[in-house]
Enzyme design. Structure first.
Site, PDB file in Angstrom:
ATOM      1  N   SER A  15       0.751  -1.111   0.040  1.00  0.00           N
ATOM      2  CA  SER A  15      -0.011   0.121   0.043  1.00  0.00           C
ATOM      3  C   SER A  15       0.980   1.277  -0.076  1.00  0.00           C
ATOM      4  O   SER A  15       2.167   1.345   0.509  1.00  0.00           O
ATOM      5  CB  SER A  15      -0.856  -0.095   1.153  1.00  0.00           C
ATOM      6  OG  SER A  15      -1.666   1.050   1.443  1.00  0.00           O
ATOM      7  N   ASP A  36       3.830  -7.774   4.170  1.00  0.00           N
ATOM      8  CA  ASP A  36       2.577  -7.075   4.582  1.00  0.00           C
ATOM      9  C   ASP A  36       1.606  -7.894   5.426  1.00  0.00           C
ATOM     10  O   ASP A  36       1.593  -8.825   5.119  1.00  0.00           O
ATOM     11  CB  ASP A  36       1.956  -6.252   3.609  1.00  0.00           C
ATOM     12  CG  ASP A  36       1.063  -4.712   3.934  1.00  0.00           C
ATOM     13  OD1 ASP A  36       1.706  -3.821   3.474  1.00  0.00           O
ATOM     14  OD2 ASP A  36       0.263  -5.190   4.649  1.00  0.00           O
ATOM     15  N   ASP A  60       3.319 -10.068   9.908  1.00  0.00           N
ATOM     16  CA  ASP A  60       3.146  -8.874  10.873  1.00  0.00           C
ATOM     17  C   ASP A  60       4.357  -8.441  11.764  1.00  0.00           C
ATOM     18  O   ASP A  60       5.179  -9.399  12.349  1.00  0.00           O
ATOM     19  CB  ASP A  60       1.716  -9.605  12.034  1.00  0.00           C
ATOM     20  CG  ASP A  60       1.595  -8.147  12.824  1.00  0.00           C
ATOM     21  OD1 ASP A  60       2.228  -7.505  12.909  1.00  0.00           O
ATOM     22  OD2 ASP A  60       0.609  -8.320  13.387  1.00  0.00           O
ATOM     23  N   VAL A  61       4.860  -7.341  11.456  1.00  0.00           N
ATOM     24  CA  VAL A  61       6.071  -6.904  11.845  1.00  0.00           C
ATOM     25  C   VAL A  61       6.075  -6.709  13.475  1.00  0.00           C
ATOM     26  O   VAL A  61       7.165  -6.526  14.139  1.00  0.00           O
ATOM     27  CB  VAL A  61       6.625  -5.533  11.290  1.00  0.00           C
ATOM     28  CG1 VAL A  61       6.771  -5.636  10.044  1.00  0.00           C
ATOM     29  CG2 VAL A  61       5.630  -4.382  11.836  1.00  0.00           C
ATOM     30  N   TYR A 169       2.584   8.793  17.926  1.00  0.00           N
ATOM     31  CA  TYR A 169       3.088   8.602  16.355  1.00  0.00           C
ATOM     32  C   TYR A 169       4.584   9.208  16.214  1.00  0.00           C
ATOM     33  O   TYR A 169       5.360   9.075  15.948  1.00  0.00           O
ATOM     34  CB  TYR A 169       2.074   9.224  15.464  1.00  0.00           C
ATOM     35  CG  TYR A 169       2.550   9.061  13.973  1.00  0.00           C
ATOM     36  CD1 TYR A 169       2.530   7.786  13.420  1.00  0.00           C
ATOM     37  CD2 TYR A 169       2.901  10.036  13.244  1.00  0.00           C
ATOM     38  CE1 TYR A 169       2.876   7.606  12.179  1.00  0.00           C
ATOM     39  CE2 TYR A 169       3.096   9.997  11.702  1.00  0.00           C
ATOM     40  CZ  TYR A 169       3.209   8.835  11.288  1.00  0.00           C
ATOM     41  OH  TYR A 169       3.686   8.651   9.805  1.00  0.00           O
ATOM     42  N   LYS A 173       8.160   8.104  15.442  1.00  0.00           N
ATOM     43  CA  LYS A 173       8.919   8.466  14.425  1.00  0.00           C
ATOM     44  C   LYS A 173      10.278   9.393  14.861  1.00  0.00           C
ATOM     45  O   LYS A 173      11.194   9.187  13.964  1.00  0.00           O
ATOM     46  CB  LYS A 173       8.123   9.631  13.491  1.00  0.00           C
ATOM     47  CG  LYS A 173       6.820   8.756  12.727  1.00  0.00           C
ATOM     48  CD  LYS A 173       7.402   7.503  12.005  1.00  0.00           C
ATOM     49  CE  LYS A 173       6.391   6.767  11.244  1.00  0.00           C
ATOM     50  NZ  LYS A 173       6.848   5.445  10.577  1.00  0.00           N
ATOM     51  N   PHE A 202       1.551  12.721   2.601  1.00  0.00           N
ATOM     52  CA  PHE A 202       1.458  11.923   1.250  1.00  0.00           C
ATOM     53  C   PHE A 202       0.215  11.289   1.110  1.00  0.00           C
ATOM     54  O   PHE A 202      -0.391  10.810   1.802  1.00  0.00           O
ATOM     55  CB  PHE A 202       2.719  11.146   1.103  1.00  0.00           C
ATOM     56  CG  PHE A 202       3.895  11.649   0.592  1.00  0.00           C
ATOM     57  CD1 PHE A 202       4.560  12.929   1.126  1.00  0.00           C
ATOM     58  CD2 PHE A 202       4.633  11.105  -0.518  1.00  0.00           C
ATOM     59  CE1 PHE A 202       5.831  13.413   0.874  1.00  0.00           C
ATOM     60  CE2 PHE A 202       5.762  11.837  -0.922  1.00  0.00           C
ATOM     61  CZ  PHE A 202       6.355  13.037  -0.389  1.00  0.00           C
TER      62      PHE A 202
END
Ligand SMILES: NC(=O)c1ccc[n+]([C@@H]2O[C@H](COP(=O)([O-])OP(=O)(O)OC[C@H]3O[C@@H](n4cnc5c(N)ncnc54)[C@H](O)[C@@H]3O)[C@@H](O)[C@H]2O)c1
Length: 264
Positions: A15, A36, A60-61, A169, A173, A202
């Site tokens: 995606s 993914d 799944d990470v 978030y 990051k 984005f």
């Protein structure tokens, strides 16, 4: 490093920014592994790219065992294709908005939402990278400099100018930004580079459902161009980062000079 004839693992590769990267790498002659958790999107991506040089591995990470299984399958595929692992693009990520204190419900942010963001974005990135690195170290150098691989991590403008509600978030990051240099230093002796890209707004699934209020607040502060970034503008910087060996241990802002505002 030239990507052609090498294999790249792209987490979140089905995606948005990850898929655009998979398309560009594939177009450039690389083999791509889309790691993914979204099975439907995975099948759609393989239908588009074809099976010869693209593989979807559902993983799944947040689960070490799941990443290990995907790396094992990747190594088996590499044994068939002969296309050595060139690198990893760690683009899997999630965002849950949540202020530290919610005045409407009179409650602090839930730790389950904080844990979810930190686990995918931070733990998931570190886990994927650490499990891929031994396979990069085993490579015969690709270039006269001794380059054996490249890791592309994905941060965000939120690492620098997080908005209200971006507590978890932004923290996640910021961690990606902070790990870039130590990772590059750890891996320099093996000829493995690390480049982090920090995009602003984005177009992707992640931002498709952004409230009109949030989108307008961002559009108001855009410098140039006055629009959201396109996934292919992200992937073109990934492609450059892979090919330019002098990019290492650095964070590249990809944001058209936009700085996210405090107020919506
Ligand atoms: N789109 C933006 O405006 C923007 C801005 C800055 C940073 N980013 C970052 O870019 C990266 C890609 O985001 P996107 O905009 O393409 O989002 P997206 O939602 O379109 O794609 C993310 C992909 O990651 C996958 N994923 C999520 N959790 C996973 C997990 N636990 N295991 C495996 N796969 C998982 C999803 O299934 C999805 O395919 C993320 O790290 C995101 O934080 C995006």
């Amino acid at each position: 490093m030239k990507p052609a004839g090498r294999t790249f693992i792209i987490s979140g590769g089905c995606s948005g920014l990850g898929l655009a990267t998979a398309r560009d790498l594939h177009q450039a002659g690389a083999y791509v592994v889309l790691l993914d958790r979204n099975e439907d999107a995975g099948h759609a991506a393989i239908k588009e790219l074809g099976e010869e040089k693209a593989k979807f591995l559902q993983a799944d990470v947040t689960e070490t065992s799941s990443i290990k299984a995907a790396i094992k399958s990747t190594v088996e595929w590499i044994q068939q294709t002969g296309a050595a692992l060139g690198g990893v693009v760690a683009a899997a990520g999630i965002a849950f908005p949540g202020k530290v204190y919610n005045a409407r419900t009179n409650s602090p942010v839930s730790m389950s939402s904080v844990d979810a963001v930190m686990t995918v974005n931070v733990r998931g990135t570190i886990d994927l990278v650490r499990l891929a690195v031994p396979h990069l170290i085993n490579n015969t150098p690709f270039t006269a400099d001794g380059e054996r691989g490249v890791l592309i991590l994905v941060a965000s403008s939120a690492a620098f100018d997080g908005q209200p509600g971006q507590l978890a978030y932004s923290a996640s990051k910021g961690a990606i930004v902070s790990m870039t240099l130590p990772l590059a230093r750890d891996l320099a002796r093996y000829g493995i580079r690390v480049v982090t890209i920090a995009p602003s707004l984005f177009e992707s699934e992640m931002t498709r459902n952004l409230s009109a209020k949030a989108r307008e607040s961002l559009e108001r502060v855009m410098e140039f161009p006055v629009r959201a970034g396109k996934p292919e503008e992200f992937s073109s910087l990934v492609m450059h980062s892979i090919s330019n060996s002098m990019l290492n241990g650095t964070v590249l802002r990809l944001d058209g000079a936009m700085r996210m505002p405090s107020k919506m």
